[in-house]
Design a protein around this motif. Sequence first.
Motif, mmCIF file in Angstrom:
data_model
loop_
_atom_site.group_PDB
_atom_site.id
_atom_site.type_symbol
_atom_site.label_atom_id
_atom_site.label_comp_id
_atom_site.label_asym_id
_atom_site.label_seq_id
_atom_site.Cartn_x
_atom_site.Cartn_y
_atom_site.Cartn_z
ATOM 1 N N LYS A 59 37.351 99.438 86.685
ATOM 2 C CA LYS A 59 38.303 99.848 87.763
ATOM 3 C C LYS A 59 38.722 98.771 88.701
ATOM 4 O O LYS A 59 38.072 99.027 89.979
ATOM 5 N N ASN A 61 41.922 98.167 89.427
ATOM 6 C CA ASN A 61 43.141 98.958 90.170
ATOM 7 C C ASN A 61 43.080 100.464 89.791
ATOM 8 O O ASN A 61 42.178 101.026 89.375
ATOM 9 N N ASN A 62 44.227 100.874 89.715
ATOM 10 C CA ASN A 62 44.585 102.337 89.411
ATOM 11 C C ASN A 62 43.972 102.637 87.972
ATOM 12 O O ASN A 62 43.359 103.804 87.958
ATOM 13 N N TYR A 63 44.071 102.017 87.009
ATOM 14 C CA TYR A 63 43.717 102.261 85.771
ATOM 15 C C TYR A 63 42.523 101.632 85.277
ATOM 16 O O TYR A 63 42.256 100.406 85.611
ATOM 17 N N ASN A 89 40.729 107.254 83.841
ATOM 18 C CA ASN A 89 42.390 107.247 84.236
ATOM 19 C C ASN A 89 42.964 106.244 83.566
ATOM 20 O O ASN A 89 43.139 104.954 83.916
ATOM 21 N N ASP A 119 50.608 108.523 83.665
ATOM 22 C CA ASP A 119 51.648 107.050 83.503
ATOM 23 C C ASP A 119 51.980 106.489 82.531
ATOM 24 O O ASP A 119 50.790 105.945 81.556
#
Length: 380
Positions: A59, A61-63, A89, A119
């Motif tokens: 992790k 970044n966001n994903y 995520n 997303d």
Amino acid sequence: MKYCKSCLTTNLRPNSSFNKKNICIACEYSSQIFSFSSSTHLARLKEKIRELNKRARLKLNNYDCIVGVSGGKDSTRQALWVRDRLKMNPLLVCCAYPPYQMSDIGANNIENLINAGFDVIFDTPSPQTSRDLSKRSFIKFGNVCKASEMALFASVPRIAIDFDVKLIFWGENPALQVGDSETGGSDPLDGNNLRNLNTLVDGGDEWMDEVFQSPYKKKHYQYPSVNEFKKRNINIIYLGPAWDDWSNDMNSTFASLHGLTLRPNEEKITGDISNASMIDEEFTNINMMIKYFKYGFGRATDLVNEAIRNKEISRQDAIGIVEKYDGVCDDSIIKSYCNYINIAESEFWKYTNYWVNESIFRKTNKRPVPKFKVGVNFYD
Ligand SMILES: [Zn+2]
């Protein structure tokens, strides 16, 4: 042509592998898998993710992972499972070909995922190029989806690289699910050999070169190299083996309960007895028909094989279904493909007949006629 003694797979399948008792690799594996409990596989999966996280922080970044989605049943279930069961995520990656090669159902199903809070990144190769490539691969390989499959498989690791995501989840392990032995890894969850899938490596990619006006467009179709994977610490994990109930039926039931739209009662048109495969794209049905003319088995065989392994149907009952549905692809689909690549239907059958395996089929001007009986070893 030789059949697996347990299911209806033939030895003509590319990369097929039979043991000494004439049992295919997929049946051999499934007879072993029943001796493990599903929790063992899930525990292994979680352990693998922990190990990867230790080696390279997932992790950044966001994903923390990517799931490739198509608007079909398997990918819908995977996305939900990774988020809700593994508590990760995922970034969803969808390789699509609007407007020509995307069905309304496929578009609705992607919308369903977006509405569920995911997303989604779309990778959309140029439609004109993709059409030219389809025509070329149909004539050269008897495969109308070769290029789009290459783009689909390549898009996921390419976007993993762009977004610096190190873990990719893929659903089906093709070695265990359908018997493509080259795609297996060090254990049933190891997906790092997915790049060896027959459709990705067979024939190379030089045949595409004449179609591209600009060389960078080819990148859409090129799978990142082993070195790139190593350099960036990218790993692929197959989810299928970690689920006790991974099957076409379960996936479509689960996904439709979560908003997926299916294509009911169309098996006489598409040959798809599950009404749930390839709902996002029409022309794959043509490939399934040509596959039957080349290797003596089609999509119905793949679907019943899974049901045989899951002990839901006998081999004998499965034969009747395969006789009825393997190779079915309605003229309306063929007509629409001929319009798409701008050829006459007579030309379509001329090119298709070039790929017919004459040791197991008798050629006609149109659809060839099988010489073999399903489930019975056949020697010309
Ligand atoms: Zn088998």
